[in-house]
Design an enzyme around this catalytic site. Sequence first.
Site, PDB file in Angstrom:
ATOM      1  N   HIS A 331       1.022  -1.256  -0.098  1.00 18.10           N
ATOM      2  CA  HIS A 331       0.127   0.056   0.043  1.00 18.10           C
ATOM      3  C   HIS A 331       0.958   1.275   0.027  1.00 18.10           C
ATOM      4  CE1 HIS A 331      -2.912   2.902   1.513  1.00 18.10           C
ATOM      5  NE2 HIS A 331      -3.751   2.193   0.913  1.00 18.10           N
ATOM      6  N   ASP A 390      -7.985  -4.325  -0.481  1.00 17.65           N
ATOM      7  CA  ASP A 390      -8.409  -5.158  -1.716  1.00 17.65           C
ATOM      8  C   ASP A 390      -8.233  -6.366  -2.308  1.00 17.65           C
ATOM      9  OD1 ASP A 390      -9.693  -2.595  -2.748  1.00 17.65           O
ATOM     10  OD2 ASP A 390      -7.801  -1.969  -3.337  1.00 17.65           O
TER      11      ASP A 390
END
Length: 454
Positions: A331, A390
């Site tokens: 991320h 996700d």
Amino acid sequence: MEQKEKMNLVDYTDIYGKICEQTDLISAELFDEFGVKRGLRDKNGNGVLSGLTHISKIQAFKEVNGEKIPCDGKLWYRGYSIIDLVKGFHGERFGYEEVTYLLLFGRLPNMAELEEFKRVLNASRTLPTNFTRDVIMKAPSKDIMNSITKSVLTLASYDDNMADPSISNVLRQCLQLIAILPMLSVYGYHAYNHYECGDSFYIHRPDENLSTAENILLMLRPDKVYTELEAKVLDIALVLHMEHGGGNNSTFTTRVVSSAGSDTYSVVAAALSSLKGPKHGGANIKVVEMMRDLRENVSDLHDEEAIKEYLGKLLDKQAFDKKGLIYGMGHAVYSLSDPRARIFKSFVERLAKAKGRDEEFGIYSAVERLAPEVIAEKRKIYKGVSANVDFYSGFVYNMLDIPLELYTPIFAMARIVGWSAHRIEELVNVDKIIRPAYLSIMEEKDYKPLEDRE
């Protein structure tokens, strides 16, 4: 004299596209030389500070003796830990409406305020007369995000106070868009599925007695049937995707377009256009496709060495889309862990058991555990790598029988709450239009008349 054959647009752009690539290419060394923070991030991945916000906070590092040390990720909405918020409503009620109230108004509602807010949202779940027929059903698209954007921009034509920038009017517009975005998304999918795929066409109106998550499943499914667990897991997904600081691409887009003085419909359309990119809201689709490719190319899914070998091929650009990425891992902000992924995983596991997909959940868990090892072996990384939200969201949507075309729209149904909060905060504190600088490295040239050019 023989007449030259006219060049068509495709041939023309093929040729001149290559010219554009050559003309516009800037060497990486120049970016370093002038200290340009590409992507508005420094070499350590830290975002350039461009504003202040009350709305949310992210923590991925701790300061220890003047040094930044990676830590487990934390996320707060309006001062409340996302972990505490989820614990507070889970098992008792649906959370989407409660957290929407929190993000918009800065405080948690009491029981009476929450019930009134739900009534307002439910009363707003209506579209103009014949809008579904005249706008959504006309020119259906496989790209549902484009379909939603078209619908949002068209809704501006039905608003007599479209350009009024007063906070009360912007709040009205935001609440209406929050309420109807699930309708625009699901109806847009049904139109595509009917006209482009030849399936049956049906439109279910939302039920004013149900939560947002329940209404999404009710509108989507032919028989309107869903389980409480399914609705609760979708509700958790919506809450976890609602807001993530002012620096993510679509929220920053919201701020930029709001600072220009544009109307709410244009701002939301711009944010939708940003979110649809595979580097932002479309990432969960890539995870599902990557995992499908893994199952097709690893003969023994219980063999962790075989899985590690496949993951290595991904990084070496030898597998899947050959982009060199393990989707769902890492991320821009978080290092050791994404708190949203940690919260979500337990709910994903419960849903997988209920759906008889324990083995598939086990593969996801193995990849989550093994991928950081493979990345550490093959890449020079400045911070830890972990699964982001996700990584699991696409698997959840698949278990909920949500079509791939609606994965990113579901993200949008959640994130429009954060966009709305940031739009209002930007307008309350507006000072100047957001206008970053670009340093020109253009070479000045002497003008030549047309007849003298080679």
